[in-house]
Scaffold this active site. Structure first.
Site, PDB file in Angstrom:
ATOM      1  N   GLU A   1       0.802  -1.239   0.000  1.00  0.00           N
ATOM      2  CA  GLU A   1       0.000   0.000   0.000  1.00  0.00           C
ATOM      3  C   GLU A   1       0.829   1.281   0.000  1.00  0.00           C
ATOM      4  O   GLU A   1       0.611   2.172   0.826  1.00  0.00           O
ATOM      5  CB  GLU A   1      -0.969  -0.026   1.191  1.00  0.00           C
ATOM      6  CG  GLU A   1      -1.886  -1.244   1.150  1.00  0.00           C
ATOM      7  CD  GLU A   1      -2.866  -1.328   2.325  1.00  0.00           C
ATOM      8  OE1 GLU A   1      -2.727  -0.547   3.278  1.00  0.00           O
ATOM      9  OE2 GLU A   1      -3.766  -2.178   2.268  1.00  0.00           O
TER      10      GLU A   1
ATOM     11  N   GLU B   1      -5.344 -11.102  -1.751  1.00  0.00           N
ATOM     12  CA  GLU B   1      -6.199 -10.989  -0.559  1.00  0.00           C
ATOM     13  C   GLU B   1      -7.672 -11.046  -0.949  1.00  0.00           C
ATOM     14  O   GLU B   1      -8.499 -10.269  -0.466  1.00  0.00           O
ATOM     15  CB  GLU B   1      -5.913  -9.668   0.179  1.00  0.00           C
ATOM     16  CG  GLU B   1      -4.459  -9.494   0.574  1.00  0.00           C
ATOM     17  CD  GLU B   1      -4.188  -8.251   1.411  1.00  0.00           C
ATOM     18  OE1 GLU B   1      -5.135  -7.662   1.974  1.00  0.00           O
ATOM     19  OE2 GLU B   1      -3.013  -7.859   1.505  1.00  0.00           O
TER      20      GLU B   1
HETATM   21  C1  GLA Z   1      -4.952  -4.903   3.952  1.00  0.00           C
HETATM   22  C2  GLA Z   1      -3.668  -5.554   4.383  1.00  0.00           C
HETATM   23  C3  GLA Z   1      -3.897  -6.887   5.010  1.00  0.00           C
HETATM   24  C4  GLA Z   1      -5.061  -6.855   5.961  1.00  0.00           C
HETATM   25  C5  GLA Z   1      -6.265  -6.295   5.276  1.00  0.00           C
HETATM   26  C6  GLA Z   1      -7.459  -6.225   6.169  1.00  0.00           C
HETATM   27  O1  GLA Z   1      -5.453  -5.431   2.821  1.00  0.00           O
HETATM   28  O2  GLA Z   1      -2.754  -5.735   3.345  1.00  0.00           O
HETATM   29  O3  GLA Z   1      -2.759  -7.266   5.704  1.00  0.00           O
HETATM   30  O4  GLA Z   1      -4.737  -6.099   7.088  1.00  0.00           O
HETATM   31  O5  GLA Z   1      -5.963  -4.991   4.880  1.00  0.00           O
HETATM   32  O6  GLA Z   1      -7.442  -7.113   7.182  1.00  0.00           O
END
Ligand code: GLA
Length: 433
Positions: free
Chosen positions: A228, A336
């Protein structure tokens, strides 16, 4: 009374007594007005709150995957949590395409969750325990136990682990960003001191990366190096984190170079982010990566978090983003994946009884998504879900506390419509409901 009449009287009395006992038993078993199914449902609703026990269960063909009544069939109560033995394995289904993974906590390496993982995934990611604050909570104090537990479980079960994440602006110890005197580096105005702080922070970062990659390089080959770092709303489109305010983009470069040096050419190194389908974010990331690659920074691919919802973004926009990074010679991963049943600005809580049409919509979206993933397997080398079943997901507390159902298995670990849409898009082998 003659003997014969006595026998008749005794027989009548005995019959009346038996009828009375049967009547009492029936009345005790049923609340007035309740049907047999309602009583059974109340009981299993209580069981849902019990700790899951490991049992192997077959698909209930008379109820939908949430255990509700299917039109024209008898209502079956939700069954106990269990791992369904007679359904296809996700990982095996996708064996010719890409690995399938799940993010987990260490306590999911035992019990029912572990059984579900063993059946369906061949990649694991630590949901939290490999993040910077978990691994090095204070300077020089590395805590490996929880991370090791996940690595060990993966090895014992023939799974790979991806590392998430070496660098992030969240879940990172504040000590990283304090100067030699313990003051926040970001507040420093003196130029010489700012330069010294930058050096100190990059040194700390290098130590962090080298220690972790050095420890796990033989077990882990896929790494989220930075997470991020792009934010189109911030100056330069770069997230205005302490990392960026103190070092500019040097922290990104340092992290990738240190990871390559410690991990060797075997290590696949990724930049990870959410919303990579958004053209503003995608294009800023593209520009950053192009510049870094031109300078020889060792970046192998882009991790697309893919926290999406049933209403958007479009599958086309997700795939277009992968194609764009593919043109730079970069690999893509879905890192994710989950799919909220709510629209982003919807803050309602639908509770446990999620309307079937939403689960069907979710299944349709998952079908479309995985069909696109299959078709793009040349530029996509793995799909990781952020969780495994709806009993455990960050979306139960984000953006508000409520019930969400973003994954392929329900709270009882049973395959949802979405599971069948993914493993069997044409609907041929799904058990009929
Ligand atoms: C982001 C992070 C993850 C996690 C998610 C929500 O996507 O990369 O590590 O913390 O948020 O849980």
């Amino acid at each position: 009374m003659t003997d014969a009449s006595k026998k008749i009287v005794y027989a009548v009395i005995a019959t009346v007594v038996v009828i009375a006992i049967v009547a009492v038993l029936i009345l005790n078993n049923h609340k007035p007005g309740a049907t047999l199914q309602e009583n059974d449902l109340n009981e299993s609703a209580m069981k849902q709150t019990d700790a899951p026990t490991v049992s192997v269960n077959s698909v209930d063909k008379n109820a939908d995957t949430e255990g509700r009544q299917v039109e024209g069939k008898t209502t079956k109560p939700p069954t106990e949590p269990s791992v369904e033995a007679d359904i296809p394995s996700l990982a095996e289904t996708f064996a010719n395409y890409f690995p399938i993974g799940a993010a987990i906590e260490p306590n999911q390496t035992v019990g029912l969750n572990a059984e579900l993982l063993k059946k369906h995934v061949n990649w694991l990611v630590a949901e939290n325990v490999m993040k910077p604050d978990a691994i090095q909570p204070t300077e020089g104090n590395f805590t490996w136990d929880n991370a090791d537990k996940i690595v060990r479980f993966a090895k014992e079960n023939g799974m790979e682990v991806r590392y998430h994440t070496l660098v992030w602006h969240n879940q990172v110890g504040a000590w990283f960003f304090k100067d030699a005197e313990g003051k926040p580096m970001v507040d420093e105005t003196d130029l010489a001191k700012r330069e010294a702080n930058k050096k100190l922070l990059l040194k700390r970062l290098e130590t962090h990366v080298r220690a972790i990659v050095g420890r796990y390089k033989d077990d882990i080959h896929s790494w989220d190096v930075v997470n991020e770092v792009i934010e189109p709303g911030d100056p330069d489109g770069m997230r205005a984190s302490d990392w960026y305010k103190i070092t500019g983009t040097d922290y990104i470069e340092t992290a990738f170079r240190a990871a390559r040096e410690a991990g060797g050419s075997e290590a696949k190194l990724y930049i990870n982010d959410y919303g990579t389908d958004n053209p503003a974010k995608r294009d800023r990331m593209y520009e950053l990566l192009k510049g870094m690659l031109d300078k020889g920074v060792p970046i192998d691919g882009v991790g697309h978090q893919t926290h999406i919802g049933i209403h958007g973004p479009t599958v086309d926009s997700i795939v277009e983003s992968m194609q764009k990074f593919g043109e730079l010679g970069l690999d893509n991963l879905v890192t994710e994946l989950d799919m909220s049943i709510y629209a982003w600005n919807d803050r309602r809580d639908l509770g446990e009884d999620i309307p079937d049409d939403l689960l069907e919509k979710q299944a349709d979206r998952y079908r479309e998504l995985f069909e696109a993933f299959r078709a793009n397997k040349d530029i996509l080398s793995g799909v990781v879900f952020w969780g495994i079943a709806d009993d455990h997901t960050w979306l139960h507390s984000f953006p508000v506390t409520r019930t969400d159902a973003p994954l392929l298995f329900d709270k009882q670990m049973h395959a949802k419509q979405a599971f069948w849409a993914v493993v069997d898009p044409s609907g041929q082998s799904k058990p009929s409901t």
